[in-house]
Scaffold this active site. Sequence first.
Site, PDB file in Angstrom:
ATOM      1  N   ASN A   1      46.414  46.140  42.786  1.00  0.00           N
ATOM      2  CA  ASN A   1      46.578  44.892  42.027  1.00  0.00           C
ATOM      3  C   ASN A   1      46.214  45.199  40.570  1.00  0.00           C
ATOM      4  OD1 ASN A   1      46.427  42.356  40.905  1.00  0.00           O
ATOM      5  ND2 ASN A   1      44.701  41.658  42.149  1.00  0.00           N
TER       6      ASN A   1
ATOM      7  N   LYS B   1      46.504  43.444  38.009  1.00  0.00           N
ATOM      8  CA  LYS B   1      46.021  42.237  37.300  1.00  0.00           C
ATOM      9  C   LYS B   1      46.678  42.124  35.923  1.00  0.00           C
ATOM     10  CE  LYS B   1      41.838  42.243  40.056  1.00  0.00           C
ATOM     11  NZ  LYS B   1      40.457  41.865  40.223  1.00  0.00           N
TER      12      LYS B   1
ATOM     13  N   HIS C   1      44.205  34.748  45.706  1.00  0.00           N
ATOM     14  CA  HIS C   1      43.160  35.605  45.133  1.00  0.00           C
ATOM     15  C   HIS C   1      42.058  34.717  44.557  1.00  0.00           C
ATOM     16  CE1 HIS C   1      41.099  38.542  42.685  1.00  0.00           C
ATOM     17  NE2 HIS C   1      41.745  39.492  43.350  1.00  0.00           N
TER      18      HIS C   1
ATOM     19  N   GLU D   1      40.415  34.942  41.957  1.00  0.00           N
ATOM     20  CA  GLU D   1      40.567  34.673  40.513  1.00  0.00           C
ATOM     21  C   GLU D   1      41.528  33.513  40.278  1.00  0.00           C
ATOM     22  OE1 GLU D   1      41.539  38.662  39.272  1.00  0.00           O
ATOM     23  OE2 GLU D   1      39.493  39.308  39.749  1.00  0.00           O
TER      24      GLU D   1
ATOM     25  N   GLU E   1      38.349  39.666  50.919  1.00  0.00           N
ATOM     26  CA  GLU E   1      37.808  40.061  49.616  1.00  0.00           C
ATOM     27  C   GLU E   1      36.599  39.188  49.290  1.00  0.00           C
ATOM     28  OE1 GLU E   1      40.820  42.298  46.964  1.00  0.00           O
ATOM     29  OE2 GLU E   1      40.823  40.186  46.429  1.00  0.00           O
TER      30      GLU E   1
ATOM     31  N   GLY F   1      35.051  43.625  41.561  1.00  0.00           N
ATOM     32  CA  GLY F   1      34.698  44.111  40.225  1.00  0.00           C
ATOM     33  C   GLY F   1      33.208  44.283  40.012  1.00  0.00           C
TER      34      GLY F   1
ATOM     35  N   SER G   1      35.817  46.289  45.029  1.00  0.00           N
ATOM     36  CA  SER G   1      35.130  47.502  44.554  1.00  0.00           C
ATOM     37  C   SER G   1      35.452  48.757  45.371  1.00  0.00           C
ATOM     38  CB  SER G   1      33.618  47.282  44.482  1.00  0.00           C
ATOM     39  OG  SER G   1      33.319  46.304  43.503  1.00  0.00           O
TER      40      SER G   1
HETATM   41  P1  PGA Z   1      38.321  45.365  42.424  1.00  0.00           P
HETATM   42  O1  PGA Z   1      39.298  44.128  42.620  1.00  0.00           O
HETATM   43  O2  PGA Z   1      38.884  46.497  43.211  1.00  0.00           O
HETATM   44  O3  PGA Z   1      38.351  45.615  40.925  1.00  0.00           O
HETATM   45  O4  PGA Z   1      36.983  44.948  42.905  1.00  0.00           O
HETATM   46  C1  PGA Z   1      39.864  43.839  43.858  1.00  0.00           C
HETATM   47  C2  PGA Z   1      40.749  42.639  43.735  1.00  0.00           C
HETATM   48  O5  PGA Z   1      40.467  41.785  42.884  1.00  0.00           O
HETATM   49  O6  PGA Z   1      41.746  42.520  44.473  1.00  0.00           O
END
Ligand code: PGA
Length: 240
Positions: free
Chosen positions: A9, A11, A88, A90, A160, A166, A200
Site C-alpha cells: 500500500n 499510500k 483502512h 486511515e 491491521e 506505522g 509495521s
Molecule cells: P505500515 O502500514 O506497514 O506502514 O505499518 C500498513 C498499512 O497501513 O496498511
Amino acid sequence: MTNRIVVGNLKMKMFKKDIAEYINIIDKYAFGKNIVICPTSLYIPFFDNKSYSIGMQNICHQNIGNFTGEIAANQAISMGVKYVIIGHSERRNNFNETDEIINQKVIEAINSGLNVILCIGETYDDKINHNTFEVLNKQLIKALKGVPESKLDTILVAYEPVWAIGTNVTASTLEIQSIIEYIKSLSTDFRHLKFLYGGSVNESNIYSLIEVKDLDGFLIGDVATDPHKFAKIIEVVVNQ
Ligand code: PGA
C-alpha cells in the site's frame, strides 16, 4: 513456494519522479497475481501491463454519478485494477468512513468484480480494555452485510491493529493466529475468508510473521515504498 499474497500500500507517499525507478526495481522481483501493488490512483497507468496485480487504495461507495473526486469500482476495473483496499483505519479516521459506507463499498467492489482487501483493526484503547474481539466482530459483520456466501472467498480480511500501523510494533504471532481463529469460529461461512496481517511488517520481522499458520498474506505500508526492502519481503514470503 506458497500461494500467500503480498500487498504493498504505497499510500500518498511517492511522486511522479520516483515511480519509474520504483517500477524498474520492483519489476525484477514481483511476479504473479499474488503480488499486489496499490499505488496512488493517479499513477496506476504507469503500472500498466505488469506481471503482478494492481490495486486501488479506496473506491467510491456508488457506481456512477455526481461524486467529484471519486473513482468507481467499474472505472477501476476498466483500467485493469484487480484489488481494492476498503476500510483502512486511515480512511475510517481521517475521512469519517462509517461501517455502513464501508459495507456499500464492499458491495460495489464485489458487484464489479474487484477483489476486496477489507481492513479491520482495534485501537490501542480497545486492546487495553479487552475489547479487541468485540470491535473486530462488529467491523466485520457490518462490512460484510449482504455479501453472498459464494463471494466470501474473494474477500481478504486484513487484520491491521491501529496501534501497529506505522509504529514499528507488530501484533505477536499468537495474537494474529488467535484473531483468525476467533473470526473463523464466528460463522461457518467465514471459513471461506482469507486473512492478511498488516501493521509495521518489515524485511526483518517477516521471518517470524510467516510462521502464523492460518495467514494468507501481508499488507505492507511504509516498507513497500522502498523497492529493495519490499522485494526482500516478497522473496521471503514467496520462497517460504
Ligand atoms: P505500515 O502500514 O506497514 O506502514 O505499518 C500498513 C498499512 O497501513 O496498511
